[in-house]
Enzyme design. Sequence first.
Site, PDB file in Angstrom:
ATOM      1  N   SER A   1       0.796  -1.227   0.000  1.00  0.00           N
ATOM      2  CA  SER A   1       0.000   0.000   0.000  1.00  0.00           C
ATOM      3  C   SER A   1       0.831   1.281   0.000  1.00  0.00           C
ATOM      4  O   SER A   1       0.290   2.361  -0.274  1.00  0.00           O
ATOM      5  CB  SER A   1      -0.956   0.011   1.198  1.00  0.00           C
TER       6      SER A   1
ATOM      7  N   LYS B   1       0.563   3.206  -3.158  1.00  0.00           N
ATOM      8  CA  LYS B   1      -0.638   3.988  -3.463  1.00  0.00           C
ATOM      9  C   LYS B   1      -0.385   5.487  -3.392  1.00  0.00           C
ATOM     10  O   LYS B   1      -1.046   6.267  -4.088  1.00  0.00           O
ATOM     11  CB  LYS B   1      -1.757   3.599  -2.490  1.00  0.00           C
TER      12      LYS B   1
ATOM     13  N   TYR C   1      -2.650  -2.806 -10.749  1.00  0.00           N
ATOM     14  CA  TYR C   1      -2.681  -2.681  -9.285  1.00  0.00           C
ATOM     15  C   TYR C   1      -1.761  -3.700  -8.617  1.00  0.00           C
ATOM     16  O   TYR C   1      -0.951  -3.347  -7.744  1.00  0.00           O
ATOM     17  CB  TYR C   1      -4.124  -2.851  -8.804  1.00  0.00           C
TER      18      TYR C   1
ATOM     19  N   TYR D   1      -4.106   3.041   7.784  1.00  0.00           N
ATOM     20  CA  TYR D   1      -5.322   2.242   7.899  1.00  0.00           C
ATOM     21  C   TYR D   1      -6.221   2.791   9.020  1.00  0.00           C
ATOM     22  O   TYR D   1      -6.338   4.003   9.176  1.00  0.00           O
ATOM     23  CB  TYR D   1      -4.979   0.761   8.123  1.00  0.00           C
TER      24      TYR D   1
ATOM     25  N   VAL E   1       1.241  -3.843   4.078  1.00  0.00           N
ATOM     26  CA  VAL E   1       1.122  -5.078   4.851  1.00  0.00           C
ATOM     27  C   VAL E   1       2.360  -5.971   4.757  1.00  0.00           C
ATOM     28  O   VAL E   1       2.422  -7.000   5.429  1.00  0.00           O
ATOM     29  CB  VAL E   1      -0.137  -5.881   4.455  1.00  0.00           C
TER      30      VAL E   1
END
Length: 312
Positions: A68, A71, A196, A248, A266
């Site tokens: 992540s 992103k 992705y 998160y 993660v």
Amino acid sequence: MSTDLRELSTMLPSWLEASRRISAQGAVASYIPELQHAPSDALGIAIYSLEGHTLEAGDCSHSFTMQSISKVFTLLLALIDRGEQAVFDKVGMEPTGDDFNSMLKLELVEPGKPFNPLINAGAIVISSLIAGQTPAEKAERILAFIRRLAGDSSIAVNESVCRSESRTANRNRSLAYFLKDNEVLDDDVEPTLEVYFRHCSIEVNCRHIARMATVLANDGRDPQTGRELVPRRYVQIAKSFMITCGMYNESGEFSIRVGIPAKSGVSGGILALVPGQLGIGIVGPALNGKGNSIAGVHLLKQLSERYDWSIF
């Protein structure tokens, strides 16, 4: 308060080892099978100042996939490619309060677009907004962008992790098909997910992450050359999302206890920055219940308290 780099250089190894012990309270991610091979007690940190000083401790050479963290950079590239209006027509600007892979708000809140670009649904849509005629071209442009910001042309996708992500991506496929049905996702599902999965699977180490973070800490300019790599306005947007959504469902607590822009993944990676001062890269694969590196968060908290890093 400016950071005392001499003291930090002296004390960082012992502070890291104290945080490493916290790893035993966490667990390595297993829902992507390839990630569960990471050593649960690994912990490394790299801290780069905008003046060129570099501090490292622990397992800085340990490689991990961005997950992540990527992103943040697909958001920046989409903003460069499409502009603010096109991006935020498709994704919102608010934290969700839900799990990063939740579908709940897509159903409950009109018009059914993702709340922000850092949750999975939002990042899937952002992946579709990257310029390129094919998934391979889009993925290659993202990789080239990461390489440029990290200053390393050898950075590559971990193909084993990428395949593992694709094989276990039932939830992400569900999100993507729901977005397609809501007419939020314009591109086809599988080609978008290919982009992705590939950017989540880009393999880096703490040094790469710290180097990328210095560009954000320097408002989009390469600290070494002074050249603008990302427009300042887009860096402002990315840092705002990092504060509100980057950790998160722990983002609010992290803002209170640490108080600096950060984005986790993660695989145990954390990108963090002290605006105008430092870029920070951390890896600690053992995660807490929120999906963040348990030892990495502990270490950042200690450092922020010691050097008054909070932006608030």
